[in-house]
Motif scaffolding. Structure first.
Motif, PDB file in Angstrom:
ATOM      1  N   LYS A  90       0.907  -1.255   0.008  1.00 44.67           N
ATOM      2  CA  LYS A  90       0.275   0.025  -0.024  1.00 44.67           C
ATOM      3  C   LYS A  90       0.850   1.289  -0.291  1.00 44.67           C
ATOM      4  CE  LYS A  90      -3.664   2.726   0.452  1.00 44.67           C
ATOM      5  NZ  LYS A  90      -3.278   3.897   0.240  1.00 44.67           N
ATOM      6  N   ASN A  91       1.904   1.246   0.759  1.00 46.65           N
ATOM      7  CA  ASN A  91       2.764   2.441   0.778  1.00 46.65           C
ATOM      8  C   ASN A  91       3.567   2.770  -0.506  1.00 46.65           C
ATOM      9  OD1 ASN A  91       4.351   4.391   2.389  1.00 46.65           O
ATOM     10  ND2 ASN A  91       5.961   3.373   2.014  1.00 46.65           N
ATOM     11  N   ALA A  92       3.972   1.624  -1.205  1.00 45.06           N
ATOM     12  CA  ALA A  92       4.699   1.720  -2.329  1.00 45.06           C
ATOM     13  C   ALA A  92       3.642   2.411  -3.587  1.00 45.06           C
ATOM     14  CB  ALA A  92       5.080   0.442  -3.080  1.00 45.06           C
ATOM     15  N   ILE A  93       2.173   1.766  -3.247  1.00 44.65           N
ATOM     16  CA  ILE A  93       1.076   2.617  -4.195  1.00 44.65           C
ATOM     17  C   ILE A  93       1.157   4.005  -4.049  1.00 44.65           C
ATOM     18  CG2 ILE A  93      -1.289   2.396  -5.008  1.00 44.65           C
ATOM     19  CD1 ILE A  93      -0.949  -0.653  -4.462  1.00 44.65           C
ATOM     20  N   ASP A  94       0.956   4.362  -2.788  1.00 42.32           N
ATOM     21  CA  ASP A  94       0.930   5.808  -2.195  1.00 42.32           C
ATOM     22  C   ASP A  94       2.015   6.543  -2.800  1.00 42.32           C
ATOM     23  OD1 ASP A  94      -1.508   5.100  -0.814  1.00 42.32           O
ATOM     24  OD2 ASP A  94      -0.318   5.082   1.126  1.00 42.32           O
ATOM     25  N   TRP A  95       3.194   6.132  -2.719  1.00 36.49           N
ATOM     26  CA  TRP A  95       4.377   7.030  -3.283  1.00 36.49           C
ATOM     27  C   TRP A  95       4.183   7.016  -4.842  1.00 36.49           C
ATOM     28  CZ3 TRP A  95       7.762   9.997  -1.068  1.00 36.49           C
ATOM     29  CH2 TRP A  95       7.983   9.906   0.279  1.00 36.49           C
ATOM     30  N   LEU A  96       3.882   5.798  -5.454  1.00 32.93           N
ATOM     31  CA  LEU A  96       3.696   5.942  -7.005  1.00 32.93           C
ATOM     32  C   LEU A  96       2.432   6.720  -7.396  1.00 32.93           C
ATOM     33  CD1 LEU A  96       4.675   2.241  -7.740  1.00 32.93           C
ATOM     34  CD2 LEU A  96       6.231   4.613  -7.960  1.00 32.93           C
ATOM     35  N   SER A  97       1.491   7.072  -6.400  1.00 33.04           N
ATOM     36  CA  SER A  97       0.369   7.735  -6.777  1.00 33.04           C
ATOM     37  C   SER A  97       0.666   9.244  -6.927  1.00 33.04           C
ATOM     38  CB  SER A  97      -0.806   7.518  -6.008  1.00 33.04           C
ATOM     39  OG  SER A  97      -0.660   8.135  -4.554  1.00 33.04           O
ATOM     40  N   ARG A  98       1.636   9.667  -6.122  1.00 24.30           N
ATOM     41  CA  ARG A  98       2.160  11.144  -6.101  1.00 24.30           C
ATOM     42  C   ARG A  98       3.207  11.677  -6.961  1.00 24.30           C
ATOM     43  NH1 ARG A  98      -1.550   9.615  -2.873  1.00 24.30           N
ATOM     44  NH2 ARG A  98      -2.029  10.877  -1.108  1.00 24.30           N
ATOM     45  N   PRO A  99       3.309  12.879  -6.982  1.00 27.50           N
ATOM     46  CA  PRO A  99       2.579  13.982  -6.728  1.00 27.50           C
ATOM     47  C   PRO A  99       0.991  13.771  -7.426  1.00 27.50           C
ATOM     48  CG  PRO A  99       4.259  14.853  -8.102  1.00 27.50           C
ATOM     49  CD  PRO A  99       4.605  13.366  -8.105  1.00 27.50           C
ATOM     50  N   PHE A 100      -0.105  14.425  -6.798  1.00 25.45           N
ATOM     51  CA  PHE A 100      -1.186  14.495  -7.457  1.00 25.45           C
ATOM     52  C   PHE A 100      -1.277  14.918  -8.888  1.00 25.45           C
ATOM     53  CE2 PHE A 100      -5.418  16.451  -8.620  1.00 25.45           C
ATOM     54  CZ  PHE A 100      -6.148  15.307  -8.099  1.00 25.45           C
ATOM     55  N   GLY A 101      -1.639  14.213 -10.011  1.00 31.39           N
ATOM     56  CA  GLY A 101      -1.913  14.464 -11.084  1.00 31.39           C
ATOM     57  C   GLY A 101      -0.618  13.724 -12.151  1.00 31.39           C
ATOM     58  N   SER A 102       0.304  13.406 -11.236  1.00 28.52           N
ATOM     59  CA  SER A 102       1.571  12.771 -11.876  1.00 28.52           C
ATOM     60  C   SER A 102       1.883  11.600 -11.489  1.00 28.52           C
ATOM     61  CB  SER A 102       2.687  13.786 -11.821  1.00 28.52           C
ATOM     62  OG  SER A 102       2.638  15.102 -12.235  1.00 28.52           O
ATOM     63  N   SER A 103       0.671  10.481 -11.115  1.00 25.98           N
ATOM     64  CA  SER A 103       0.935   9.151 -10.833  1.00 25.98           C
ATOM     65  C   SER A 103       1.862   8.496 -11.825  1.00 25.98           C
ATOM     66  CB  SER A 103      -0.346   8.575 -10.556  1.00 25.98           C
ATOM     67  OG  SER A 103      -0.040   7.261 -10.418  1.00 25.98           O
ATOM     68  N   ALA A 104       2.751   7.714 -11.318  1.00 24.11           N
ATOM     69  CA  ALA A 104       3.530   6.798 -12.127  1.00 24.11           C
ATOM     70  C   ALA A 104       2.826   5.630 -12.632  1.00 24.11           C
ATOM     71  CB  ALA A 104       4.852   6.184 -11.410  1.00 24.11           C
ATOM     72  N   LEU A 105       1.782   5.347 -12.010  1.00 26.74           N
ATOM     73  CA  LEU A 105       0.835   4.279 -12.311  1.00 26.74           C
ATOM     74  C   LEU A 105      -0.206   4.580 -13.271  1.00 26.74           C
ATOM     75  CD1 LEU A 105      -0.040   2.948  -8.751  1.00 26.74           C
ATOM     76  CD2 LEU A 105       1.574   1.722 -10.322  1.00 26.74           C
ATOM     77  N   ALA A 106      -0.399   6.012 -13.566  1.00 28.44           N
ATOM     78  CA  ALA A 106      -1.493   6.446 -14.385  1.00 28.44           C
ATOM     79  C   ALA A 106      -1.440   5.709 -15.556  1.00 28.44           C
ATOM     80  CB  ALA A 106      -1.480   8.010 -14.543  1.00 28.44           C
TER      81      ALA A 106
END
Length: 186
Positions: A90-106
């Motif tokens: 969950k923490n890895a997903i949280d770090w990858l989801s930020r910064p807002f609008g620039s998610s590495a997962l997008a």
């Protein structure tokens, strides 16, 4: 040209069956698919927006984001801890989801697999990982699923890389991910 898939494992234990499942994905990836097992999730501190700045961002978080930026798809491999995914994933997903609008997962095709001792193979944890990654912007490949029950007995003496059925199922998941990268949905 190979499709590059980054595998993130939600268990930090060296003998983890989920880590072994990720190792099997690396070893048996279909032709033209490269799976990289990310090392270093244990060093990534819990996400705190106060430290997510160029001046203060922890190096471990930067390395995670850099590895994610090189990936075309993600394979999340999760055990089930108390009915959900482990905090490290969950923490890895949280770090990858930020910064807002620039998610590495997008927009990145993402599949979730795992094994657990219980009779359902950790499906609750997998469902939560799909939900969290999807909210972070990942494109969840719904037909790429694998939940292997009875891990403690099934893999007691056999590494998942040597389990013919598990390998065949992993290859199907990885092929579905690669196909999604090659022919993205419109």
């Amino acid at each position: 040209m190979s499709v590059h898939i980054l595998a993130l494992v939600g268990s930090l234990r060296s003998g983890s069956h989920n880590r072994q499942l990720a190792e099997a994905a690396v070893k048996h990836a279909p032709e033209d698919v490269e799976v990289t097992l990310y090392e270093g999730l244990a060093e990534v501190p819990f996400y705190n927006e106060d430290f997510d700045t160029d001046a203060l961002r922890p190096a471990a978080a930067t390395r995670l984001r850099e590895a994610a930026a090189q990936a075309e798809a993600f394979l999340l491999v999760t055990p089930e801890y108390n009915g959900t995914m482990p905090a490290v994933l969950k923490n890895a997903i949280d770090w990858l989801s930020r910064p807002f609008g620039s998610s590495a997962l997008a927009g990145s095709p993402t599949a979730v697999v795992g094994t657990a001792f219980g009779q359902y193979g950790g499906v609750w944890a997998q469902d939560d990982a799909r939900k969290s990654a999807g909210i972070a912007g990942a494109t969840i490949v719904e037909d790429a699923k694998l939940a292997i029950p009875g891990s403690v007995t099934r893999f007691a003496e056999t590494h998942p890389a040597d389990d013919t059925e598990a390998v065949a199922q992993l290859k199907q998941v990885l092929s579905a991910l690669a196909t999604t990268v090659e022919a993205p949905a419109v």
